[in-house]
Design a protein around this motif. Structure first.
Motif, PDB file in Angstrom:
ATOM      1  N   ALA A  40       0.740  -1.306  -0.142  1.00 50.01           N
ATOM      2  CA  ALA A  40       0.078   0.107   0.004  1.00 50.01           C
ATOM      3  C   ALA A  40       0.779   1.133  -0.097  1.00 50.01           C
ATOM      4  CB  ALA A  40      -1.014   0.019   1.251  1.00 50.01           C
ATOM      5  N   ALA A  41       2.024   1.290   0.674  1.00 50.88           N
ATOM      6  CA  ALA A  41       2.986   2.290   0.556  1.00 50.88           C
ATOM      7  C   ALA A  41       2.616   3.632   0.779  1.00 50.88           C
ATOM      8  CB  ALA A  41       3.453   2.538  -0.826  1.00 50.88           C
ATOM      9  N   VAL A 141      -4.788   0.948  -5.181  1.00 47.86           N
ATOM     10  CA  VAL A 141      -5.373  -0.301  -4.213  1.00 47.86           C
ATOM     11  C   VAL A 141      -4.400  -1.342  -4.073  1.00 47.86           C
ATOM     12  CG1 VAL A 141      -7.686  -0.075  -5.322  1.00 47.86           C
ATOM     13  CG2 VAL A 141      -6.354  -1.710  -6.186  1.00 47.86           C
ATOM     14  N   ALA A 142      -4.531  -1.730  -2.821  1.00 47.04           N
ATOM     15  CA  ALA A 142      -3.783  -3.167  -2.397  1.00 47.04           C
ATOM     16  C   ALA A 142      -4.530  -3.875  -1.763  1.00 47.04           C
ATOM     17  CB  ALA A 142      -2.576  -2.530  -1.317  1.00 47.04           C
ATOM     18  N   PHE A 143      -4.885  -5.032  -2.052  1.00 48.35           N
ATOM     19  CA  PHE A 143      -5.708  -5.988  -1.478  1.00 48.35           C
ATOM     20  C   PHE A 143      -5.345  -7.212  -1.273  1.00 48.35           C
ATOM     21  CE2 PHE A 143      -9.496  -3.527  -4.225  1.00 48.35           C
ATOM     22  CZ  PHE A 143      -9.437  -2.720  -2.932  1.00 48.35           C
ATOM     23  N   ILE A 144      -5.549  -7.642  -0.158  1.00 46.50           N
ATOM     24  CA  ILE A 144      -5.024  -9.364   0.253  1.00 46.50           C
ATOM     25  C   ILE A 144      -6.534 -10.234  -0.172  1.00 46.50           C
ATOM     26  CG2 ILE A 144      -4.403 -10.850   1.748  1.00 46.50           C
ATOM     27  CD1 ILE A 144      -2.037  -9.461   1.087  1.00 46.50           C
ATOM     28  N   PHE A 198      -9.654  -0.372 -13.631  1.00 46.29           N
ATOM     29  CA  PHE A 198      -8.303  -0.019 -13.131  1.00 46.29           C
ATOM     30  C   PHE A 198      -7.154  -0.313 -14.178  1.00 46.29           C
ATOM     31  CE2 PHE A 198     -10.751  -0.762  -9.123  1.00 46.29           C
ATOM     32  CZ  PHE A 198     -10.200   0.052  -8.251  1.00 46.29           C
ATOM     33  N   ASP A 199      -5.888   0.067 -13.677  1.00 44.38           N
ATOM     34  CA  ASP A 199      -4.809  -0.064 -14.758  1.00 44.38           C
ATOM     35  C   ASP A 199      -3.621  -0.506 -13.852  1.00 44.38           C
ATOM     36  OD1 ASP A 199      -5.814   1.526 -17.415  1.00 44.38           O
ATOM     37  OD2 ASP A 199      -6.208   2.900 -15.583  1.00 44.38           O
ATOM     38  N   ALA A 200      -2.703  -0.912 -14.449  1.00 40.85           N
ATOM     39  CA  ALA A 200      -1.524  -1.509 -13.888  1.00 40.85           C
ATOM     40  C   ALA A 200      -1.679  -2.316 -12.920  1.00 40.85           C
ATOM     41  CB  ALA A 200      -0.655  -0.148 -13.343  1.00 40.85           C
ATOM     42  N   ILE A 201      -2.244  -3.416 -13.206  1.00 44.43           N
ATOM     43  CA  ILE A 201      -2.980  -4.361 -12.349  1.00 44.43           C
ATOM     44  C   ILE A 201      -1.963  -5.257 -12.085  1.00 44.43           C
ATOM     45  CG2 ILE A 201      -4.582  -5.992 -11.925  1.00 44.43           C
ATOM     46  CD1 ILE A 201      -6.486  -4.410 -14.065  1.00 44.43           C
ATOM     47  N   ALA A 202      -1.575  -6.003 -10.954  1.00 44.20           N
ATOM     48  CA  ALA A 202      -0.551  -6.657 -10.538  1.00 44.20           C
ATOM     49  C   ALA A 202      -1.185  -7.861  -9.635  1.00 44.20           C
ATOM     50  CB  ALA A 202       0.573  -6.375 -10.008  1.00 44.20           C
ATOM     51  N   VAL A 203      -1.122  -9.074  -9.822  1.00 41.77           N
ATOM     52  CA  VAL A 203      -1.479 -10.179  -8.907  1.00 41.77           C
ATOM     53  C   VAL A 203      -0.286 -11.098  -8.592  1.00 41.77           C
ATOM     54  CG1 VAL A 203      -3.261 -11.925  -8.727  1.00 41.77           C
ATOM     55  CG2 VAL A 203      -3.772 -10.001 -10.213  1.00 41.77           C
ATOM     56  N   GLN A 204      -0.065 -11.116  -7.334  1.00 38.82           N
ATOM     57  CA  GLN A 204       1.177 -11.897  -7.004  1.00 38.82           C
ATOM     58  C   GLN A 204       0.529 -12.870  -5.903  1.00 38.82           C
ATOM     59  OE1 GLN A 204       4.519  -9.715  -5.718  1.00 38.82           O
ATOM     60  NE2 GLN A 204       3.533  -7.673  -6.428  1.00 38.82           N
ATOM     61  N   ASP A 266      -1.431 -20.036   0.913  1.00 39.85           N
ATOM     62  CA  ASP A 266      -0.871 -19.194  -0.106  1.00 39.85           C
ATOM     63  C   ASP A 266      -2.151 -17.927   0.058  1.00 39.85           C
ATOM     64  OD1 ASP A 266       0.919 -20.081  -0.791  1.00 39.85           O
ATOM     65  OD2 ASP A 266       0.167 -20.911  -2.653  1.00 39.85           O
ATOM     66  N   VAL A 267      -1.744 -16.709  -0.191  1.00 39.61           N
ATOM     67  CA  VAL A 267      -2.769 -15.551  -0.197  1.00 39.61           C
ATOM     68  C   VAL A 267      -2.438 -14.910  -1.729  1.00 39.61           C
ATOM     69  CG1 VAL A 267      -3.357 -15.236   1.847  1.00 39.61           C
ATOM     70  CG2 VAL A 267      -1.164 -13.868   0.988  1.00 39.61           C
ATOM     71  N   VAL A 268      -3.289 -14.025  -2.103  1.00 37.72           N
ATOM     72  CA  VAL A 268      -3.089 -13.468  -3.460  1.00 37.72           C
ATOM     73  C   VAL A 268      -3.092 -11.871  -2.973  1.00 37.72           C
ATOM     74  CG1 VAL A 268      -4.041 -12.727  -5.618  1.00 37.72           C
ATOM     75  CG2 VAL A 268      -4.185 -14.965  -4.899  1.00 37.72           C
ATOM     76  N   LEU A 269      -1.889 -11.156  -3.547  1.00 36.92           N
ATOM     77  CA  LEU A 269      -2.080  -9.727  -3.067  1.00 36.92           C
ATOM     78  C   LEU A 269      -2.099  -9.128  -4.494  1.00 36.92           C
ATOM     79  CD1 LEU A 269      -0.731  -7.110  -1.663  1.00 36.92           C
ATOM     80  CD2 LEU A 269       1.532  -7.830  -2.731  1.00 36.92           C
ATOM     81  N   ILE A 270      -3.330  -8.214  -4.545  1.00 36.10           N
ATOM     82  CA  ILE A 270      -3.751  -7.396  -5.561  1.00 36.10           C
ATOM     83  C   ILE A 270      -3.540  -5.989  -5.888  1.00 36.10           C
ATOM     84  CG2 ILE A 270      -5.722  -6.942  -7.283  1.00 36.10           C
ATOM     85  CD1 ILE A 270      -6.927  -9.534  -6.174  1.00 36.10           C
ATOM     86  N   THR A 271      -2.530  -5.580  -6.537  1.00 36.33           N
ATOM     87  CA  THR A 271      -2.313  -3.863  -6.650  1.00 36.33           C
ATOM     88  C   THR A 271      -2.978  -3.393  -7.973  1.00 36.33           C
ATOM     89  OG1 THR A 271      -0.346  -4.375  -7.306  1.00 36.33           O
ATOM     90  CG2 THR A 271      -0.383  -4.052  -5.014  1.00 36.33           C
TER      91      THR A 271
END
Length: 279
Positions: A40-41, A141-144, A198-204, A266-271
């Motif tokens: 989230a920074a 956004v920063a979602f778990i 949304f843009d710049a979507i990252a899923v880790q 495992d969890v998923v971090l979505i930004t």
């Protein structure tokens, strides 16, 4: 009414149990904070929306890092606990509402965060579109969210033991109906967030460790009181839990450590970012 089942659960036994045991739940999933907040920074000027804030621990952490934090949740019992724990903090607001439909003011927030509060929307595109509308241009956004349920993971040990007494209905591959792993597929999560604008979507995928109890017996007692587990036992007409308790306790013994019963999952971090006008 959207998310009617969730509203009933979180304003009934499920929400009451979380509210009554909020410190234990927060300790159990504390490792998630180590993934959420760096992503989230938050900065000292940010206004933060905490989606599915529950008893407010993440809202309070956000308020300590940012200018203001607003928590929104369906659960009246959990919000009562959140408000009580935040009574001395002037830069926190709580909303009792559904993030999918609540009329959050436009362009109000710089950041939206969530620690496991985004997997149960009836219409995730509508929900994330509503959240996006509340973000300012260049907001983020920063979602778990829950990760894929691996049959051989530590976290499945107890549920395998439970399945001897409470058969778990099989989910079809690709089932994205509300459930803890509904956003675990990165391609599906990216699609949903893109459709929401949304843009710049990252899923880790990230591995996390949960401390479930002091020992196997304590962890078993806690697990058997979880809302979904209690509901499943009731549906299966299991009133005497003696055998269930013995089976789950036995299954958890190999996970006992000097610092409690610990399991990894495992969890998923979505930004994602808002890189165009929110109009």
């Amino acid at each position: 009414m959207a998310n009617e089942h969730q509203a009933k659960a979180w304003n009934g036994y499920e929400g009451e149990h979380w509210a009554s045991h909020h410190a234990r739940y927060d300790a159990m999933i504390a490792d998630l904070n180590e993934h959420l907040f760096p992503a989230a920074a938050l900065t000292a000027t940010d206004r933060v929306l905490d989606v599915g804030c529950g008893a407010g621990q993440t809202t309070r952490i956000a308020a300590g890092l940012a200018a203001h934090a607003t928590g929104i949740d369906l659960s009246g019992p959990m919000l009562a606990q959140a408000r009580a724990a935040s009574s001395d903090l002037a830069n926190i607001t709580y909303i009792h509402g559904d993030a999918q439909t609540y009329p959050i003011p436009d362009n109000e927030f710089d950041v939206a965060i969530s620690r496991g509060g985004i997997m149960y929307f009836d219409d995730p595109v509508a929900a994330f579109s509503n959240i996006r509308r509340a973000l300012r241009p260049t907001g983020r956004v920063a979602f778990i969210a829950g990760g894929a349920l691996k049959p051989d993971s530590d976290s499945m040990v107890a549920f395998k033991a439970l399945s001897q007494f409470v058969p778990r209905p099989a989910r079809e591959s690709g089932d994205t109906s509300p459930n803890p792993a509904s956003l675990a597929d990165p391609s599906y999560a990216r699609k949903i967030f893109a459709e929401a604008g949304f843009d710049a979507i990252a899923v880790q995928t990230r591995e996390t460790v949960s401390v479930v109890g002091e020992n196997a017996a304590d962890a078993t007692d806690f697990i058997l009181k979880w809302g979904p587990v209690r509901y499943a036992l009731d549906q299966a007409c299991v009133s005497d839990t003696t055998e269930v308790r013995a089976a789950v306790t036995s299954a958890l013994r190999p996970l006992e450590t000097s610092s409690g019963v610990r399991w990894s999952s495992d969890v998923v971090l979505i930004t994602a970012r808002v890189e165009s006008s929110t109009g």
